[in-house]
Scaffold this motif. Structure first.
Motif, mmCIF file in Angstrom:
data_model
loop_
_atom_site.group_PDB
_atom_site.id
_atom_site.type_symbol
_atom_site.label_atom_id
_atom_site.label_comp_id
_atom_site.label_asym_id
_atom_site.label_seq_id
_atom_site.Cartn_x
_atom_site.Cartn_y
_atom_site.Cartn_z
ATOM 1 N N GLU A 544 43.251 27.500 78.755
ATOM 2 C CA GLU A 544 41.819 27.481 79.045
ATOM 3 C C GLU A 544 41.620 27.555 80.549
ATOM 4 O O GLU A 544 42.457 27.091 81.330
ATOM 5 N N LEU A 545 40.502 28.144 80.951
ATOM 6 C CA LEU A 545 40.157 28.351 82.352
ATOM 7 C C LEU A 545 38.811 27.690 82.624
ATOM 8 O O LEU A 545 37.897 27.771 81.813
ATOM 9 N N ALA A 546 38.704 27.002 83.755
ATOM 10 C CA ALA A 546 37.430 26.381 84.126
ATOM 11 C C ALA A 546 37.108 26.738 85.588
ATOM 12 O O ALA A 546 37.932 26.465 86.470
ATOM 13 N N PRO A 547 35.941 27.334 85.888
ATOM 14 C CA PRO A 547 34.993 27.836 84.889
ATOM 15 C C PRO A 547 35.592 29.017 84.135
ATOM 16 O O PRO A 547 36.477 29.699 84.653
ATOM 17 N N GLY A 548 35.079 29.253 82.955
ATOM 18 C CA GLY A 548 35.601 30.315 82.122
ATOM 19 C C GLY A 548 34.684 30.592 80.967
ATOM 20 O O GLY A 548 33.750 29.818 80.699
ATOM 21 N N PRO A 549 34.945 31.654 80.230
ATOM 22 C CA PRO A 549 34.031 32.037 79.139
ATOM 23 C C PRO A 549 33.978 31.003 78.026
ATOM 24 O O PRO A 549 32.998 30.946 77.283
ATOM 25 N N ASN A 550 35.027 30.170 77.917
ATOM 26 C CA ASN A 550 35.040 29.161 76.853
ATOM 27 C C ASN A 550 34.823 27.746 77.388
ATOM 28 O O ASN A 550 34.995 26.781 76.648
ATOM 29 N N PHE A 551 34.486 27.644 78.657
ATOM 30 C CA PHE A 551 34.263 26.331 79.261
ATOM 31 C C PHE A 551 32.768 26.062 79.240
ATOM 32 O O PHE A 551 31.988 26.709 79.955
ATOM 33 N N ALA A 552 32.363 25.074 78.446
ATOM 34 C CA ALA A 552 30.939 24.855 78.156
ATOM 35 C C ALA A 552 30.120 24.546 79.396
ATOM 36 O O ALA A 552 28.941 24.899 79.481
ATOM 37 N N LYS A 553 30.713 23.870 80.369
ATOM 38 C CA LYS A 553 29.946 23.436 81.534
ATOM 39 C C LYS A 553 30.333 24.225 82.794
ATOM 40 O O LYS A 553 30.388 23.684 83.895
ATOM 41 N N SER A 554 30.558 25.523 82.630
ATOM 42 C CA SER A 554 30.940 26.383 83.753
ATOM 43 C C SER A 554 29.881 26.394 84.845
ATOM 44 O O SER A 554 30.192 26.330 86.039
ATOM 45 N N ASP A 555 28.608 26.476 84.456
ATOM 46 C CA ASP A 555 27.537 26.545 85.450
ATOM 47 C C ASP A 555 27.501 25.296 86.315
ATOM 48 O O ASP A 555 27.318 25.363 87.537
ATOM 49 N N GLU A 556 27.693 24.137 85.691
ATOM 50 C CA GLU A 556 27.642 22.885 86.439
ATOM 51 C C GLU A 556 28.837 22.762 87.376
ATOM 52 O O GLU A 556 28.707 22.309 88.512
ATOM 53 N N LEU A 557 30.012 23.148 86.898
ATOM 54 C CA LEU A 557 31.200 23.104 87.740
ATOM 55 C C LEU A 557 31.040 24.038 88.941
ATOM 56 O O LEU A 557 31.347 23.664 90.080
ATOM 57 N N THR A 558 30.534 25.247 88.677
ATOM 58 C CA THR A 558 30.309 26.214 89.758
ATOM 59 C C THR A 558 29.338 25.656 90.783
ATOM 60 O O THR A 558 29.549 25.777 91.998
ATOM 61 N N ALA A 559 28.271 25.036 90.307
ATOM 62 C CA ALA A 559 27.266 24.480 91.216
ATOM 63 C C ALA A 559 27.853 23.390 92.094
ATOM 64 O O ALA A 559 27.532 23.279 93.286
ATOM 65 N N ARG A 560 28.713 22.538 91.532
ATOM 66 C CA ARG A 560 29.329 21.453 92.297
ATOM 67 C C ARG A 560 30.196 22.014 93.432
ATOM 68 O O ARG A 560 30.117 21.565 94.580
ATOM 69 N N ILE A 561 31.023 22.966 93.074
ATOM 70 C CA ILE A 561 31.946 23.538 94.069
ATOM 71 C C ILE A 561 31.161 24.275 95.152
ATOM 72 O O ILE A 561 31.428 24.117 96.355
ATOM 73 N N LYS A 562 30.173 25.033 94.752
ATOM 74 C CA LYS A 562 29.379 25.785 95.719
ATOM 75 C C LYS A 562 28.655 24.849 96.677
ATOM 76 O O LYS A 562 28.631 25.079 97.897
ATOM 77 N N ALA A 563 28.066 23.802 96.170
ATOM 78 C CA ALA A 563 27.337 22.856 97.014
ATOM 79 C C ALA A 563 28.279 22.169 98.005
ATOM 80 O O ALA A 563 27.934 21.967 99.181
ATOM 81 N N SER A 564 29.486 21.835 97.559
ATOM 82 C CA SER A 564 30.458 21.183 98.436
ATOM 83 C C SER A 564 30.888 22.128 99.557
ATOM 84 O O SER A 564 30.967 21.731 100.722
#
Length: 1014
Positions: A544-564
């Motif tokens: 499995e990959l995060a973020p990824g097509p099967n990772f349910a909270k990809s948008d939230e993870l992306t937002a956290r990393i981008k903000a940091s």
């Protein structure tokens, strides 16, 4: 004011007293001679910095944006140079060409914004820091990664500032105080965000395949980072014993392969052949004692290549036994099969497999296949994975490590190096060849000079090696792309883009059609990390990959990393455990592994559109860009060298298509490279380098700009001292024409009433302005700057200096101030100046500004804040132009005849002549009778005669039916205008001048008598 050196009525002027029959009045003060502070000697190296300071103090960039507010936008998105050294002549060509685009589009009526940018990550900068470390005896691996990254950042920032000043000195206008930088925190955040979009849509994957690898730099390289140079390789012919075959007569035969990489033999897992090549079974009949190829050996070789192979193997005689189809051979044995020291490592079967890439152009007609060390080899493995598995090779073998040494698991050769840390050949080839001889498998060896991939940074040769890397898939169907592949979307986007020159479309189209998946990972420290996490099974496969097509909270993870990253930069990934970003999003963050590879720098630069064109907060000048593709009317252009079809154009296209489904540009313009005067590549060792800093110091930036504009940038350009001399001379002619106009316009009163009916000559010049207006605008719109220079040079030297100005100097200098012809001529010259100076402004930015200020002393504006002046269509008069074209052809015959008279010293000046002009054609004669040909030819008189003219008259072949007989002008020489006339003294108040000059003097005397004494 300084009196300009000029030519009244076409001749050099000193003092009237020098030419009068007796001492008299000095009339020079009564002449309207040009007066201007615009110097003949440009002094560009000293003048240009003052203009730069003026623009900076007046915030020209801000005023340009304010002036253009509300217009359609034309955005030239800057391709980022590396911030790692002083600029060179290629940089100057690139940046000047960009400035020609932005300035001309601004003057064509667009809001043409330019935000400069820099590539700040990547190997070129990291390599410089490593060089500094090595010089100090420091080990990069012993320095904390964040500390190392900070040193890279400081290095990039230093050179960014150096280059910024060097670019500004070229006269480039742009938002220099607010450039984009790939290392800026918001930029790093957006780059990571773009990468995570690929991950979330399923286009990112980890794979293990051969990539070009630099042993010196310890990283994978993309094609755009590779140069090809001549390289001498060791070649070997190796026999593989037939192992399994349906033809028992082949049980003692061997298939012969040829390779330029002996070190890859331990990685061999198959042999490829062609279904279209003719092969045969050959027997060695005679060979020298102790030869590697033995008498009685049976070889399978392509018929076309057997002679060269046997010659290389020193075989004296051989015979062809019969035709042979390689398909009847199922497998062979590896050359090291059965060697005791190998302990069974090479005892697998080597399958025979068909492949389209096999030819009989060189070698033996068989291709040794090592899936871990070649692109074609890997594809063969993928296509026949089951066959390889059955033969004992389930996965692509890993044989060579990042240091260029065989892994410990490789039998016999563990630790041997293909290349050393400096890129020099190691001991692997030698050891492999020694073992092949020991095994009785080598039949010949040699040397080959050929083109070979090298690192563009270290210049060391590369190797192909199988490594785990991160890829963006080219051929995966992606729901986010409308169930199309990235390749399909990119090819469509190419067809929707305008390419200048048009050949660029075919070039990039072919590259996209044939390119493999995009390897985006680099095993380096200075860059944006690949901000993903993987969860693996026991075999190391990604589950499995995060973020990824099967990772349910990809948008939230992306937002956290981008903000940091936006707050503290990409260092945030390395300063602590990145798994902190997973807290609350997964049950067990420790089950996930963060990736520490950094992104290919081409992914950085390919993402620049996302954090410049789409970031109004940091780049407000670009706010509101709405391209035609999005239903708007704005245009985005990319402009770089032609090598960027595989570089920035390429990566930007794939990045934008993969995340937005379209190209990031509407127009792509490419230019060639700069060579020396002989067409050779520039090199410090050859001493043929032309540095822009030297040209600016000696001649000025406008000379460089003129060279760029006048050259055919679609091809390679040449530069050197002799070439620059021609541009200095071209510039001198253009400048002197501008200077004469400025001097003449010192006497222009814009409030003086212009005659209702302009003289024909003035109307002809207005026609030329109307004609040029359309041509110049079209050339600028088509980015054809050499045409602009050609049009303006011809107009200013031929139409103006050599004709119109020359003809009108007598009127302008000597006519009364109230003369309607003189007033009309001044009004036309004003119209000419405003247009010519405007048309030149995008090219000769400093000179045009200097001239504008000379024409508008004390003004706070700038020629660069203007648009090209509107030119009335009513000025166009093609019939009049045709008439004056015929007149000027006849004039050439007259001036040609007078040149001979001058050369023979029969006259000193054209005003001493009053030639007879013979014209055979009645219509032409009637046309010439409608104008004052003496005035047109700058003579004191001219008699128009009928007929072909007497024998011995002057003629020109290309002007048939016209002849000239030179005659001296009758009468006396006017002390003021130098014309010869029989009417001199007709006005008793002015006995030494013509009646025209007497009228002018009377008007001048009256005007000056009315003025109080100073």
């Amino acid at each position: 004011m300084n009196d300009a050196v000029s030519k009244p009525a076409g001749e050099a002027r000193t003092s009237a007293g020098d030419n009068a029959e007796k001492p008299g009045r000095d009339y020079s003060e009564t002449l309207f001679l040009p007066q201007t502070d615009f110097p003949m000697r440009a002094g560009l190296p000293q003048a240009e910095p003052k203009l730069l300071q003026r623009w900076e103090e007046g915030n020209l960039y801000k005023r340009l944006r304010e002036t253009a507010a509300g217009r359609p936008k034309f955005v030239l998105h800057d391709g980022p140079p590396y911030a790692n050294g002083n600029i060179h002549i290629g940089h100057a060509l690139n940046k000047i060409l960009k400035d020609l685009v932005t300035r001309s589009q601004q003057m064509l009526g667009y809001d043409s914004n330019y935000v400069p940018g820099w590539d700040c990550h990547g190997l070129p900068i990291e390599w410089k820091i490593e060089e500094q470390y090595r010089a100090k005896g420091k080990n990069k691996d012993e320095v904390p990664v964040v500390e190392f990254r900070q040193e890279c950042r400081a290095f990039a920032e230093h050179w960014l500032n150096v280059q910024r000043q060097e670019f500004k000195r070229l006269g480039i206008t742009g938002d220099w105080e607010n450039p984009y930088q790939t290392m800026a925190y918001p930029a790093e955040a957006q780059i990571a965000h773009e990468l995570m979009k690929f991950a979330a849509t399923g286009q990112l994957y980890r794979g293990s395949k051969p990539v070009m690898w630099s042993v010196v730099e310890r990283t994978a390289l993309a094609e755009a980072e590779v140069e090809y140079h001549d390289h001498q390789s060791t070649t070997i012919f190796v026999k593989f014993s037939v192992r399994d075959t349906s033809d028992v007569s082949l049980s003692d035969a061997s298939v012969v392969i040829w390779t330029t990489t002996p070190w890859t033999i331990p990685a061999n897992r198959a042999i490829a052949y062609s279904k279209t090549v003719a092969y045969g079974l050959y027997k060695v009949l005679a060979a020298p004692e102790g030869n590697w190829a033995k008498v009685g050996d049976l070889y399978v070789i392509a018929d076309k290549l057997v002679e060269a192979t046997m010659k290389a193997a020193k075989v004296d005689a051989y015979e062809r036994i019969r035709d042979l189809d390689p398909a009847f051979i199922q497998t062979c044995s590896h050359p090291f099969h059965g060697m005791p020291e190998a302990k069974g490592f090479y005892d697998f079967a080597v399958p025979m497999l068909p492949a389209d890439y096999v030819t009989d152009d060189a070698g033996t007609g068989f291709v040794h296949t090592a899936p871990g060390h070649g692109a074609d080899d890997y594809i063969t493995f993928i296509n026949y994975r089951q066959v390889f598995a059955e033969a004992g090779t389930a996965e692509v073998p890993h044989t060579v490590g990042p240091d260029g040494a065989y892994y410990p698991s490789v039998a016999i050769f563990a630790g041997a190096r293909v290349l050393d840390d400096k890129g020099k050949e190691g001991d692997a080839n030698k050891k492999v060849i020694e073992k092949l001889v020991q095994a009785g498998a080598l039949i010949a060896r040699g040397r080959l000079q050929h083109s070979y991939p090298h690192s563009w940074r270290s210049k060391a040769p590369l190797i192909f090696r199988n490594t785990p890397q991160w890829f963006i898939a080219m051929d995966k169907t992606v729901p986010a792309l409308g169930n199309k592949t990235l390749r399909e979307v990119a090819l469509t986007a190419i067809s929707h883009t305008r390419w200048v020159p048009a050949t660029g479309e075919n070039r990039i189209n072919g590259m996209i059609e044939n390119r493999p998946d995009w390897v985006i990972s680099r095993q380096r420290a200075w860059g944006v990390p690949i901000t993903v996490f993987v969860r693996e099974d026991d075999s190391g496969n990604v589950v499995e990959l995060a973020p990824g097509p099967n990772f349910a909270k990809s948008d939230e993870l992306t937002a956290r990393i981008k903000a940091s990253f936006a707050e503290s930069g990409a260092d945030a990934w390395f300063e602590g455990d990145p798994r902190r970003f997973l807290e609350g999003l997964v049950d067990n963050p420790s089950a996930w592994t963060p990736v520490y590879d950094v992104l290919d720098v081409w992914f950085d630069s390919g993402s620049t559109h996302a954090f410049t064109l789409e970031d109004p907060e940091h780049f407000p000048g670009l706010a509101g860009v709405k391209r035609v593709v999005d239903g708007g009317k704005d245009t985005v252009m990319y402009l770089e060298g032609s090598d960027q079809h595989r570089g920035w154009f390429h990566s930007s296209l794939l990045e934008s298509c993969g995340t937005r489904g379209r190209a990031p540009y509407d127009v792509v313009l490419t230019h060639g490279f700069v060579l020396d005067e002989k067409g050779q590549k520039m090199s410090k060792s050859l001493g043929n380098v032309t540095a822009p800093q030297d040209v600016i110091k000696e001649a000025g930036a406008d000379i460089l700009r003129l060279w760029v504009a006048a050259s055919d940038y679609s091809d390679d350009l040449r530069i050197g001292k002799e070439i620059l001399k021609t541009f200095v001379e071209t510039y001198r002619k253009l400048r002197n024409t501008v200077r004469w106009m400025l001097g003449t316009l010192a006497h222009y009163d814009p409030n003086a009433p212009i005659p209702m009916q302009m003289p024909e000559l003035e109307r002809f010049i207005l026609h030329r302005l109307a004609e040029l207006d359309g041509q110049v605008r079209e050339a600028y719109a088509e980015f054809d700057y050499k045409k602009v220079i050609a049009l303006l040079s011809a107009f200013m030297t031929s139409d103006l200096s050599a004709f119109y100005f020359d003809v009108r100097k007598d009127v302008l200098y000597c006519d009364p101030a109230s003369s309607e012809t003189r007033i009309a001529a001044l009004a036309v010259i004003d119209a000419v100046f405003r247009r010519v100076n405007g048309w030149l402004a995008p090219i000769l930015v400093f000179t045009a500004e200097e001239a504008w200020l000379a024409r508008n002393p004390g003004a706070s504006g700038s020629v660069h804040l203007e648009t090209f002046p509107d030119t009335p269509a009513a000025w166009r008069d093609d019939a009049l132009a045709e008439k004056w074209g015929r007149i000027r052809r006849v004039r050439r015959v007259v001036t040609g005849a007078l040149e001979i008279e001058r050369a023979q010293k029969r006259i000193g000046a054209s005003l001493e002549a009053a030639p007879e002009l013979y014209v055979a054609d009645a219509d032409l004669r009637a046309l010439l009778a409608t104008v004052d040909m003496a005035e047109v030819c700058i003579t004191s008189g001219l008699i128009l005669m009928e007929g072909e003219g007497p024998e011995g008259a002057f003629r020109m072949e290309d002007v048939p039916g016209v002849a000239v007989v030179s005659k001296p002008a009758p009468g006396r020489k006017c002390a003021r205008s130098w014309k010869f006339s029989t009417e001199i003294g007709a006005d008793p108040d002015y006995p030494d001048v013509t009646p025209r000059d007497a009228a002018a003097l009377r008007e001048w005397d009256a005007a000056h008598a009315a003025k109080p004494a100073a």
